[in-house]
Design a protein around this motif. Structure first.
Motif, short mmCIF file in Angstrom:
data_model
loop_
_atom_site.label_atom_id
_atom_site.label_comp_id
_atom_site.label_asym_id
_atom_site.label_seq_id
_atom_site.Cartn_x
_atom_site.Cartn_y
_atom_site.Cartn_z
N LEU A 195 0.90 -1.15 -0.12
CA LEU A 195 0.22 -0.04 0.04
C LEU A 195 0.80 1.26 -0.01
O LEU A 195 0.21 2.20 -0.58
N THR A 196 2.00 1.03 0.73
CA THR A 196 2.93 2.33 0.75
C THR A 196 3.42 2.65 -0.80
O THR A 196 3.40 3.93 -1.14
N GLU A 208 -3.80 5.38 -12.46
CA GLU A 208 -4.54 4.34 -13.28
C GLU A 208 -4.54 2.98 -12.56
O GLU A 208 -4.96 2.25 -12.90
N MET A 209 -3.58 2.87 -11.83
CA MET A 209 -3.24 1.77 -11.11
C MET A 209 -4.39 1.17 -9.65
O MET A 209 -4.73 2.18 -8.83
N SER A 210 -5.21 0.35 -9.87
CA SER A 210 -6.12 -0.09 -8.96
C SER A 210 -5.64 -0.44 -7.95
O SER A 210 -4.91 -1.68 -7.80
N ILE A 211 -6.17 -0.06 -6.59
CA ILE A 211 -5.49 -0.56 -5.21
C ILE A 211 -6.58 -1.60 -4.82
O ILE A 211 -5.98 -2.38 -3.73
N GLU A 220 -8.10 -3.98 9.31
CA GLU A 220 -8.02 -2.59 9.48
C GLU A 220 -7.16 -2.28 7.90
O GLU A 220 -7.24 -1.30 7.49
N ILE A 221 -6.20 -3.35 7.58
CA ILE A 221 -5.36 -2.91 6.57
C ILE A 221 -6.08 -3.05 5.39
O ILE A 221 -6.01 -2.11 4.41
N GLY A 222 -7.21 -3.87 5.14
CA GLY A 222 -8.18 -3.98 4.05
C GLY A 222 -8.96 -2.78 3.92
O GLY A 222 -9.19 -2.04 3.05
N GLU A 223 -9.33 -1.93 5.08
CA GLU A 223 -9.90 -0.76 5.23
C GLU A 223 -9.07 0.45 4.71
O GLU A 223 -9.64 1.15 3.97
N LEU A 224 -7.71 0.31 5.14
CA LEU A 224 -6.91 1.41 4.62
C LEU A 224 -6.85 1.24 3.12
O LEU A 224 -6.66 2.26 2.14
N SER A 227 -9.79 2.68 1.70
CA SER A 227 -9.75 4.26 1.87
C SER A 227 -8.84 4.98 0.71
O SER A 227 -9.03 5.80 -0.09
N LEU A 228 -7.46 4.26 0.45
CA LEU A 228 -6.92 4.74 -0.51
C LEU A 228 -7.42 4.43 -1.90
O LEU A 228 -7.23 5.45 -2.75
#
Length: 247
Positions: A195-196, A208-211, A220-224, A227-228
């Motif tokens: 994610l970083t 263009e890159m899908s997160i 919590e990491i999935g929620e982050l 959000s990104l």
């Protein structure tokens, strides 16, 4: 992507878990040692009581017949038992009538009474070593008292023979725990690193890159990550709108 400065999260998680496991291992070893020592001391007390009682019974006939030569020979036999430091007998007046020491030390006389009706135990020092002494009255104290001293080293040796294999097993716990902690830390940190990297690209204009496909967990990491993704989608929509207005 490793942290540019300081200690990485992976090492923080793994290091803290390793230190905790190491401290718990030391506490467990200390507790196990004390329990083993207490149990071995109780076994030694029972063994000393049995030997002292047997010695008292065997010495009674020699004392009654006043056969001091046989009494000394009997005392010498009991020093052959493993861990026995000395044996001696005092009469009802407290006078030592037989012993197995080259010279009878004063510290053994101190606290030793002639008239004794019940078994007694005491701890004292002899030749700079700790000795556990058990005293048994002979013929209910009418013929004196039999004393048997055991080196404390006997307890330490038995404890060590028991504790060292256990220490070896317990020592594996922090080692295995440290290895697992770094595996778990890597499992936790890997999506954060991903994610970083994605966030870094987004800040540089790569929208263009899908997160959403990077992290699919519902923690919590999935929620982050989601959000990104919302932030990236909002910025991309805003950039497309600006481009249309510009044209």
């Amino acid at each position: 992507m490793a942290a540019e400065s300081g200690v990485s999260l992976r090492w923080k998680i793994g290091g803290v878990y390793t230190v905790v496991m190491f401290i718990l291992g030391l506490l467990l070893i200390a507790a196990l040692y004390q329990l083993a020592r207490t149990a071995m001391r109780e076994q030694l007390d029972k063994r000393a009581l049995a030997i002292a009682t047997n010695f008292s019974d065997a010495a009674a006939s020699h004392i009654v017949s006043k056969n001091l030569l046989s009494l000394h020979a009997l005392a010498a036999k009991y020093t052959l038992f493993e861990g026995v430091a000395y044996v001696y007998i005092n009469d009802t007046r407290g006078e030592v009538i037989a012993h197995t020491l080259s010279s009878f030390p004063q510290q053994l006389r101190e606290g030793s009474t002639g008239a004794q009706r019940e078994p007694q135990r005491r701890t004292l020092s002899l030749q700079d070593k700790t000795v556990y002494e058990t005293s048994i009255p002979i013929l209910d104290g009418q013929a004196g008292t039999a004393h048997v001293g055991f080196w404390s080293d006997a307890v330490d040796k038995e404890v060590q023979s028991f504790i060292w294999p256990m220490i070896g097993v317990i020592a594996l716990v922090p080692i295995v725990g440290a290895a697992l902690s770094f595996v778990i830390a890597n499992w936790i940190v890997r999506p954060i690193i991903g994610l970083t990297e994605v966030a870094d690209k987004v800040t540089k204009g790569d929208l263009e890159m899908s997160i959403g496909n990077c992290v699919v967990s519902r923690d919590e990491i999935g929620e982050l990550a989601r959000s990104l993704e919302r932030m990236r989608s909002t910025q991309r929509a805003a950039m497309l709108r600006l481009n249309r207005e510009a044209t």
